[in-house]
Scaffold this motif. Structure first.
Motif, PDB file in Angstrom:
ATOM      1  N   GLY A 105       0.935  -1.272   0.019  1.00 19.54           N
ATOM      2  CA  GLY A 105       0.032  -0.040  -0.020  1.00 19.54           C
ATOM      3  C   GLY A 105       0.986   1.248   0.031  1.00 19.54           C
ATOM      4  N   ARG A 149      -8.045  -2.558  -1.681  1.00 21.15           N
ATOM      5  CA  ARG A 149      -7.168  -3.021  -0.611  1.00 21.15           C
ATOM      6  C   ARG A 149      -7.770  -3.609   0.614  1.00 21.15           C
ATOM      7  NH1 ARG A 149      -2.870   1.131   2.780  1.00 21.15           N
ATOM      8  NH2 ARG A 149      -1.876  -0.453   3.680  1.00 21.15           N
ATOM      9  N   PRO A 181      -3.236   0.204  -3.711  1.00 24.77           N
ATOM     10  CA  PRO A 181      -1.775  -0.148  -3.335  1.00 24.77           C
ATOM     11  C   PRO A 181      -0.927   0.379  -4.641  1.00 24.77           C
ATOM     12  CG  PRO A 181      -2.953  -2.201  -4.162  1.00 24.77           C
ATOM     13  CD  PRO A 181      -3.929  -1.056  -3.823  1.00 24.77           C
TER      14      PRO A 181
END
Length: 591
Positions: A326, A445, A498
């Motif tokens: 991330g 994510r 990310p």
């Protein structure tokens, strides 16, 4: 790239549901009770009952057989319950793989929707489900029914078991030897059907162009050729039925002939009349039906299962590669003024693209470099190609000529999952789905924790919206949200993604200027690079550099440079209604 084979996929599906499969086998064992006892009970009824003059004893033995048949019937009903527990989840898994593969192919650079995917998801998917269930039933039926009949024959007389089993094994061997050829012809038939479906769909979709070009004869001939190919493949499959009949004749009927011919010899060796009759019952009601079901099941449904599942697996998605970390944990590749040889965030060389072979190119021989960590704003009049450039950089459409690299990776050659790890594109019409707010924010994510979600909501000015919805667990209903609220949720989701490169294609157009400034400032502080398709002058003022698209001569520079060099930019600055302008400060260094 290696794909999982039919054998491995089937084995994994059975292994994952071994508990339900064990229950299915257990009830199949009970179901085979009549096949095990039929010959023995009939032999006792004849020898110890009717031939001995004891009618009631004979009827009692037959009554015992009737009880066994009833118990087997109850067990048959139970087997279908556990059959569904094995088959239906497998069908769902394969259907999901079809959808993933179709989306992957349709969303790759230059990809197109595949009409054959509809066939795989509907007709072929139902074939896999039905034939998988049939394959399980005929296989376990043969194993338990034929096994029970052979055990019964051994209990009557081992020599009878040998006489019956030998031709059955020979017939089964003939069938198994012909299976590869049958599978090849079944593959040809399935592929011919799919090619015919694609050709017919293309011809129908382009019938106006066909008529305009006078190509009716050629197109009709192409479709007719594919129809003939499918008909020929189907006729070949029909001829293969002769092999199945041969194996059934050897394995199913020869044992009966052998037992009838050997009956006098068997009686001379001491076999009773009841035992001979019991042996004939084992062959006619046990071995012969079991072999017939197996041959017809494998030769028909089994081949369709193998070939159809092969076709689906061939179109399935590639294994997913490792995802990038991330943005909070990402280390920049290099600063915006990095050394020669450091991969820039975006590198475009000689790019040309137009909507149609004769259309005026939207961009022509265009080149651009966006350094890692840079903030670029793209401006221009309506129709200048700003959103087109964003789609090209994101890999949603392929260029006619030229190359596009993201962090050194060629966009046109990258798989969708690789592109997803390199960039995130937020369009003007933001996508949210029914579910909780946290589910929407974690869409790109999934592993992010609640604390990070809360901090990001505050950073992008989305706390009032989250409070109104009821917090992270609050429900999101797209129909009741405003366009700006949907954009705000999509912006938080993109910030958490990310991917190191964020492309905002007028993604804040429905926000008020103050909230837009908060969102873009948060993205400016985010590690990575930012490309903003601007619709307000404030977006250009916040950027490190500004790209002006205006016809064939794009101009790139800072805000002050463009005021001096570009008449188009000066006109845009003068026309933009932007009541909230942030103070001009040095751009924050990202990363």
């Amino acid at each position: 790239m290696n794909r999982p084979g039919v054998r491995r996929v089937t084995w994994l599906a059975l292994r994952a549901r071994r508990r339900d499969l064990a229950r299915l086998c257990g009830w199949s064992l009970v179901e085979s009770l009549p096949a095990l006892l039929a010959g023995l009970l009939v032999a006792r009824a004849v020898d110890d009952g009717f031939l001995a003059g004891r009618l009631l004893d004979g009827l009692a033995w037959l009554a015992a057989l009737a009880v066994a048949v009833l118990v087997g019937a109850v067990a048959t009903g139970r087997t279908y319950r556990f059959l569904g527990a094995v088959v239906e989840p497998f069908r769902d898994e394969v259907a999901a793989q079809v959808v993933r593969g179709s989306i992957r192919d349709a969303t790759r650079a230059g990809g197109r929707p595949d009409s054959a995917a509809v066939t795989r998801l509907t007709h072929q998917m139902e074939i896999v489900r039905d034939t998988f269930a049939g394959l399980l039933m005929v296989t376990r039926g043969f194993l338990f029914s034929a096994g029970a009949a052979l055990l019964g024959l051994l209990a009557l007389a081992p020599v009878v078991a040998v006489l019956a089993a030998a031709p059955m094994v020979a017939g089964l061997a003939v069938f198994l030897a012909a299976l590869p050829a049958m599978a090849a012809h079944q593959r040809a038939y399935v592929r011919a059907g799919e090619q015919l479906g694609q050709s017919a769909a293309t011809a129908l979709a382009g019938h106006r162009d066909v008529l305009a070009c006078g190509a009716q004869t050629r197109v009709t001939a192409d479709v007719e050729r594919l129809v003939s190919a499918q008909a020929a493949a189907e006729r070949t499959l029909a001829r293969m039925a002769a092999i199945r009949s041969l194996s059934l004749g050897i394995g199913g009927w020869v044992p009966l002939v052998v037992l009838l011919a050997a009956a006098p010899w068997l009686v001379e060796r001491g076999l009773t009349a009841g035992a001979v009759l019991g042996a004939l019952i084992y062959v006619s009601t046990g071995l012969q039906p079991a072999l017939h079901t197996l041959v017809q099941g494998l030769g028909g449904g089994g081949l369709r299962y193998v070939v159809t599942l092969e076709n689906i697996l061939r179109a399935g998605p590639a294994p997913a590669g490792p995802r990038r970390p991330g943005p909070a944990s990402r280390t920049p590749r290099c600063p915006s003024t990095g050394p020669v040889g450091c991969s820039p965030a975006v590198e475009v060389r000689g790019l040309t693209f137009g909507y149609g072979p004769r259309a005026r190119p939207v961009v022509r021989d265009f080149s651009l470099t966006v350094a890692d960590g840079e903030h670029l704003a793209v401006v221009g009049p309506s129709g200048a190609g700003k959103s087109t450039l964003a789609a090209l950089v994101a890999g949603l459409v392929p260029p006619h000529t030229g190359t596009i690299h993201l962090a050194g990776v060629a966009v046109t050659d990258a798989e969708p999952d690789v592109l997803a790890g390199l960039r995130v594109l937020v369009p003007q019409e933001a996508y949210v789905f029914t579910g909780s707010l946290a589910d929407n924010l974690r869409y790109l994510r999934p592993d992010v924790d609640d604390r990070t979600l809360e901090v990001t909501l505050d950073a992008l000015g989305a706390r009032p919206l989250a409070t109104r919805l009821g917090g992270l667990g609050g429900p999101v209903t797209p129909a009741v949200l405003s366009a700006g609220e949907r954009q705000l949720i999509a912006a938080v989701r993109a910030w958490l993604a990310p991917a190191p490169l964020v492309i905002l294609d007028e993604a804040t157009g429905h926000l008020d200027p103050a909230l837009e400034a908060t969102v873009e400032s948060a993205f400016a502080r985010r590690p990575g690079s930012l490309v903003v398709i601007a619709h307000r002058i404030s977006s250009a003022l916040r950027a490190d550099r500004v790209l002006v698209l205006d016809g064939d001569e794009p101009v790139l520079g800072t805000h002050r440079e463009l005021l001096a060099r570009s008449a188009t930019y000066r006109a845009l600055v003068g026309c933009w209604d932007d009541p909230v302008l942030p103070p001009r400060t040095a751009p924050a260094r990202r990363g």
